[in-house]
Design a protein around this motif. Structure first.
Motif, short mmCIF file in Angstrom:
data_model
loop_
_atom_site.label_atom_id
_atom_site.label_comp_id
_atom_site.label_asym_id
_atom_site.label_seq_id
_atom_site.Cartn_x
_atom_site.Cartn_y
_atom_site.Cartn_z
N THR A 59 0.84 -1.19 0.00
CA THR A 59 0.00 0.00 0.00
C THR A 59 0.87 1.24 0.00
O THR A 59 2.05 1.19 0.28
CB THR A 59 -0.91 0.01 1.25
OG1 THR A 59 -0.06 0.17 2.39
CG2 THR A 59 -1.71 -1.24 1.38
N SER A 60 0.24 2.37 -0.30
CA SER A 60 1.03 3.61 -0.39
C SER A 60 1.62 3.99 0.96
O SER A 60 2.68 4.60 1.03
CB SER A 60 0.14 4.74 -0.90
OG SER A 60 -0.93 4.97 -0.01
N LYS A 61 1.00 3.63 2.06
CA LYS A 61 1.55 3.95 3.37
C LYS A 61 2.80 3.13 3.66
O LYS A 61 3.69 3.55 4.37
CB LYS A 61 0.50 3.70 4.46
CG LYS A 61 -0.65 4.70 4.41
CD LYS A 61 -1.62 4.43 5.54
CE LYS A 61 -2.77 5.42 5.52
NZ LYS A 61 -3.74 5.18 6.61
N ARG A 63 4.81 1.95 1.32
CA ARG A 63 5.85 2.18 0.34
C ARG A 63 6.76 3.30 0.80
O ARG A 63 6.35 4.21 1.49
CB ARG A 63 5.20 2.53 -1.00
CG ARG A 63 6.08 2.32 -2.19
CD ARG A 63 5.36 2.73 -3.45
NE ARG A 63 4.25 1.85 -3.79
CZ ARG A 63 2.99 2.19 -3.65
NH1 ARG A 63 2.67 3.36 -3.17
NH2 ARG A 63 2.04 1.35 -4.00
N GLY A 64 8.04 3.24 0.45
CA GLY A 64 8.94 4.34 0.78
C GLY A 64 10.26 3.84 1.30
O GLY A 64 10.37 2.75 1.82
N HIS A 118 3.35 15.41 1.35
CA HIS A 118 2.81 14.05 1.29
C HIS A 118 1.80 14.00 0.14
O HIS A 118 0.92 14.87 0.03
CB HIS A 118 2.13 13.67 2.60
CG HIS A 118 1.67 12.23 2.64
ND1 HIS A 118 0.39 11.87 2.32
CD2 HIS A 118 2.33 11.10 2.92
CE1 HIS A 118 0.26 10.55 2.43
NE2 HIS A 118 1.44 10.06 2.79
N THR A 120 -1.11 11.91 -2.02
CA THR A 120 -2.06 10.80 -2.03
C THR A 120 -2.76 10.76 -3.39
O THR A 120 -2.91 11.78 -4.06
CB THR A 120 -3.12 10.95 -0.92
OG1 THR A 120 -3.81 12.19 -1.09
CG2 THR A 120 -2.47 10.90 0.46
N ASP A 124 -6.35 4.86 -5.41
CA ASP A 124 -4.95 4.55 -5.11
C ASP A 124 -4.30 3.80 -6.28
O ASP A 124 -4.95 3.01 -6.97
CB ASP A 124 -4.87 3.68 -3.85
CG ASP A 124 -3.45 3.54 -3.35
OD1 ASP A 124 -2.64 4.45 -3.62
OD2 ASP A 124 -3.14 2.52 -2.70
N ARG A 128 4.72 2.48 -8.58
CA ARG A 128 5.49 3.68 -8.24
C ARG A 128 5.82 4.48 -9.50
O ARG A 128 5.77 5.71 -9.50
CB ARG A 128 6.78 3.30 -7.50
CG ARG A 128 7.58 4.50 -7.03
CD ARG A 128 8.74 4.07 -6.15
NE ARG A 128 9.80 3.48 -6.94
CZ ARG A 128 10.85 4.18 -7.39
NH1 ARG A 128 10.93 5.47 -7.15
NH2 ARG A 128 11.79 3.59 -8.08
N ARG A 131 2.81 6.50 -10.55
CA ARG A 131 2.57 7.61 -9.63
C ARG A 131 3.51 8.78 -9.96
O ARG A 131 3.11 9.93 -9.98
CB ARG A 131 2.80 7.15 -8.19
CG ARG A 131 1.79 6.10 -7.72
CD ARG A 131 2.27 5.42 -6.44
NE ARG A 131 2.17 6.30 -5.28
CZ ARG A 131 1.13 6.37 -4.46
NH1 ARG A 131 0.07 5.59 -4.70
NH2 ARG A 131 1.11 7.17 -3.43
N VAL A 151 5.42 8.61 -2.67
CA VAL A 151 4.62 9.00 -1.50
C VAL A 151 5.06 10.37 -0.99
O VAL A 151 4.25 11.27 -0.79
CB VAL A 151 4.74 7.96 -0.36
CG1 VAL A 151 3.95 8.42 0.87
CG2 VAL A 151 4.24 6.60 -0.81
N LYS A 355 10.42 -2.16 1.99
CA LYS A 355 9.20 -1.73 2.67
C LYS A 355 9.39 -1.93 4.16
O LYS A 355 10.02 -2.88 4.60
CB LYS A 355 8.00 -2.54 2.20
CG LYS A 355 7.83 -2.60 0.70
CD LYS A 355 6.74 -3.60 0.38
CE LYS A 355 6.87 -4.13 -1.03
NZ LYS A 355 5.96 -5.23 -1.28
#
Length: 843
Positions: A59-61, A63-64, A118, A120, A124, A128, A131, A151, A355
């Motif tokens: 999920t996007s939360k 990811r990073g 941030h 969003t 969703d 990546r 996005r 993100v 992740k």
């Protein structure tokens, strides 16, 4: 899958929380290229359920990326609590010396800020790349300097609104709404900004036609070939931006990537010819698992975690878009590569989980034919000609190193793309920094009946041969175990040992000589049969370099039957013209193993205990760390207490320091009828991002043991982190020439950190190449020593390592702890007996 690979996969899925950094997304904003290796989700039953595609389940939360661990350390402030150095941490004694550094000014406007947003997406989007593409298509961002990982968005210019809403349409006609919310405004000194600056230079190096391997960047287009050893060296640079005392600086150093001109398939074929068919697969896995390979079609490195013998290039795997394709067709379509061997197995590499979650590790399947081995061959260190050839190319003298750095700086300033990238972010690449260091005076070496002033401050081997050591026990009852072929070599050695030992004050009686067959079991059987309680030392003349001899002997005599032991290869005793120097070194080691003392230096501080701590991984058991602890037990700092413990953890953090310190204090009390007034601990083996853990977890253990040791006045404590491998280097200016700085050079300003009480010390001589300074960071200090005194004491301790007749790069207790942990991690894999704790049995 092998147990090793399964364990590694579990370890990646559940990272240790003790040193896990917070999740702050910082990844290069350029979308990655198409899949560079076959990431599979269905290949064979052996890996069923253990392989997933790169974007699924994220999920996007989740990811990073993460803040680099070395950048995390910069936020730890230890100097503020040290009142005696809060205002000034620099010394003043010593002879000034002008130094050139490998640090370059990076100018940032005074009011420069980084804006963190941030982002969003509604609905969703998992990809990546998509996005990034959707966000970058908007003109509001097209001309702005930016870094985005899908993100978190970083901009050098603030958007007009705190919340900005944009919309884009995908190629399939689907409308996507993007909400960009301002979350933080960061100053240039922020650790997050430091990492963004590093990302900027990562992009610049790519624009200079360099490829990233690990953290460093290399030029495959300019290889240095060593054809006689089938090696290639890729020249490159290690580059890092960081905040130093008063400014932002870029540090750059020359680096080389060693590649073998041999594919894994060629290695496997050669191994097949040398080994029997029945044990080929086991031998192959033993030789290859754990090695790093490079795939030249994309210049990426992978670790071999397993070999899947059931999968062939003609088998299929599922791509990200769901289509099935064979490995043969995939490499032909993707890279225009035709595979020649259709029966080769595939290599398995567990990819790092980027992740911050507990998802199962991804796996990549690699083709042996396309994988090139990296690093030195297994037996390279014993090949003198190979090591000499590599050293000739990689160990650059100061002037040549400076020329490489000047060329890189010129590229940064002249290259149009590099200059544009810097200007877009509001940065300016400045000039190379110079500073002034100080040279500490040379030390006197104290022997039993003589004080030496060595002709060379880094070497006093000639003085040792003519002067008596401080103390040496006579060697009366000892064993020599050798093969029949080594009989004449052994007799020659014993004659030379008596001749060398006499001037040193080391009396050696003739030993009991036992001849055995040439196999490890015969040596162990002889030891078990002849080693009695009164035996002082066992010496084994080993017939070959097989580690099974050394490991089995050391394990038995260090743990099961604790007796000091000395192992030496027969080939070493057969070297023409070197017998005297070899025997002198062996005699020194034997004196130490019997509890003797070789030399001393003047220590002005009375009742001082110094401690060295090292932590390393056990080579045999994954998930096991070896913690070594070595403490001085007399005021002269010539006798040592050594302990080692294996702990089940993957973190380089010791949880047994209280037990160690109490044991050392008890030994000190027995020898000196009181406790030491001061204790200075040198902590070695510290990884990036662990500074706060040391402050919060290890220092309290040491403080607790010191406080509980006495109900009256407790010893005062200092803890110093030692880092041997650092980026900064220093070159001494002599007219128009550059050379290595003199021994004892101290740097404690400009190249140090504002939040730390730190300094650099050069305590070794580089016979070839450029010397590397050792970095010291005092993280706790109740002793309140002046910076001059702390630096001078550290320099003195670099003279007290008894396995080398000269200066070493780190304090002696640190080097002793390294030797101890290396022996346990590589050979023993168990704790040594406490009966040997009062001797340097591991030299």
């Amino acid at each position: 899958m092998s147990g090793r690979a399964r364990g590694r996969a579990r370890g990646m899925a559940r990272s240790p929380v003790a040193t896990e950094p917070p999740s702050i997304a910082l990844i290069d904003n350029e979308a990655s290229s198409s899949s560079d290796c076959a990431r599979t989700s269905r290949i064979s039953q052996k890996y069923a359920g253990g392989i997933s595609s790169s974007d699924s389940g994220c999920t996007s939360k989740e990811r990073g990326g993460k803040v680099r661990r070395d950048v995390m350390d910069l936020s730890v402030c230890t100097r503020e609590k040290l009142t005696h150095v809060r205002d000034c941490k620099t010394g003043s004694s010593g002879i000034p010396v002008k130094l050139v550094t490998n640090l370059f000014n990076l100018d940032v406007p005074q009011d420069w800020q980084l804006y963190q947003y941030h982002v969003t997406y509604s609905p969703d989007i998992e990809s990546r790349r998509l996005r990034i593409a959707l966000l970058y298509s908007h003109r509001e961002l097209s001309n702005k300097a930016k870094a985005f990982d899908g993100v978190i968005l970083f901009l050098s210019q603030k958007l007009e609104e705190k919340v900005t809403e944009l919309s884009s349409e995908t190629q399939r006609g689907k409308t996507v709404k993007m909400t960009i919310t301002l979350t933080r405004e960061l100053p240039a000194s922020s650790p997050v900004c430091i990492q963004v600056f590093n990302i900027i230079f990562k992009k610049i190096l790519k624009k200079l036609s360099m490829y990233q391997i690990g953290r460093n960047f290399y030029k495959p287009s300019e290889p240095v070939e060593i054809p006689q050893h089938k090696l290639s060296l890729w020249p490159g640079f290690a580059v890092s931006v960081s905040h130093f005392e008063s400014k932002l600086l870029l540090s750059a150093d020359v680096s080389y990537k060693i590649l073998r001109n041999e594919t894994v398939l060629e290695f496997m074929t050669d191994l097949c010819h040398k080994s029997s068919v029945s044990c080929f697969t086991q031998t192959c896995e033993k030789q290859l698992i754990g090695l790093i390979v490079l795939t030249r079609y994309n210049n990426k490195t992978y670790r071999i975690d397993d070999i899947d013998w059931s999968v062939k290039p003609t088998h299929t795997f599922r791509k990200r878009d769901g289509a099935e394709i064979t490995y043969v067709d995939y490499y032909k379509q993707q890279y225009d590569i035709t595979l020649s061997d259709l029966n080769q197995p595939v290599l398995v590499s567990l990819l790092k989980n980027k992740k911050n979650d507990n998802s199962e590790a991804q796996m990549a399947h690699l083709i042996p034919e396309l994988c090139f081995l990296t690093g030195m061959p297994g037996q390279a260190t014993s090949d003198f000609q190979l090591m000499k050839a590599v050293a000739k190319e990689t160990r650059l003298d100061p002037l040549v190193r400076q020329q490489h750095l000047a060329r890189l700086a010129d590229d940064f300033q002249r290259n149009k793309d590099a200059r544009f990238e810097l200007e877009t972010w509001g940065l300016h690449f400045g000039c190379q920094m110079s500073l002034t260091g100080r040279i500490a005076p040379a030390e006197k070496i104290i022997m039993q009946d003589h004080i030496c002033h060595p002709a060379s401050a880094a070497d006093w081997s000639k003085d040792i041969r003519t002067c008596k050591v401080l103390s040496a026990r006579s060697l009366n009852k000892w064993l020599v175990i050798c093969s029949n072929r080594a009989e004449s070599v052994t007799e020659n050695f014993l004659n030379c040992l008596r001749r060398v030992g006499s001037p040193m004050g080391f009396n050696v009686d003739h030993p009991k000589i036992i001849k055995v067959q040439e196999n490890p079991a015969a040596f162990i059987h002889a030891i078990q049969k002849y080693v009695k309680y009164e035996v002082q030392l066992v010496m084994c003349i080993l017939p070959s370099i097989q580690t099974s001899y050394y490991d089995s002997i050391k394990k038995y005599l260090s743990s099961d039957c604790p007796v000091p032991s000395q192992c030496v290869r027969a080939q070493t005793l057969n070297k023409q013209g070197m017998m005297l120097s070899v025997t002198t070194k062996i005699a020194m080691q034997m004196i130490c193993k019997l509890g003797g003392e070789l030399w001393a230096v003047e220590i002005p501080l009375k009742s001082l205990m110094v401690v060295g701590i090292n932590v390393c991984k056990d080579a045999f058991s994954q998930g096991t760390m070896v913690v070594g602890f070595v403490a001085s037990i007399n005021p002269r700092i010539t006798r040592w207490f050594s302990r080692c413990i294996l702990q089940r953890t993957t973190a380089h953090v010791a949880d047994c320091l209280k037990v160690f310190m109490i044991g050392a204090l008890n030994r000190w009390y027995r020898n000196n009828h009181g406790l030491p007034a001061r204790i200075i601990v040198y902590r070695d083996g510290v990884g990036d991002g662990q500074l706060q853990t040391l402050v919060d977890y290890e220092v309290p253990q040491l403080l607790s043991s010191v406080t509980e040791a006495s109900s009256n006045t407790s010893p005062t404590l200092s803890v110093i982190v030692v880092r041997k491998k650092g980026m900064p280097r220093f070159l001494a200016e002599t007219g128009r020439n550059l050379q290595n700085p003199p021994l004892g050079t101290v740097v404690d300003s400009e190249a140090t950190r504002p939040k730390w009480y730190d300094f650099y010390l050069i305590s070794q001589v580089a016979c070839r190449g450029t010397v590397n300074p050792t970095y010291y960071n005092v993280i706790y200090d109740d002793n309140g020593l002046k910076p001059d005194h702390m630096q001078r004491l550290t320099f003195k301790l670099c003279h007290l390592y008894y396995n080398w007749m000269g200066l070493i790069s780190i304090p002696a207790p640190c080097q002793y702890a390294r030797k101890l942990t290396f022996l346990v991690a590589q050979s023993l894999h168990k704790e040594p007996s406490l009966e040997l704790a009062n001797s340097l049995f591991y030299l």
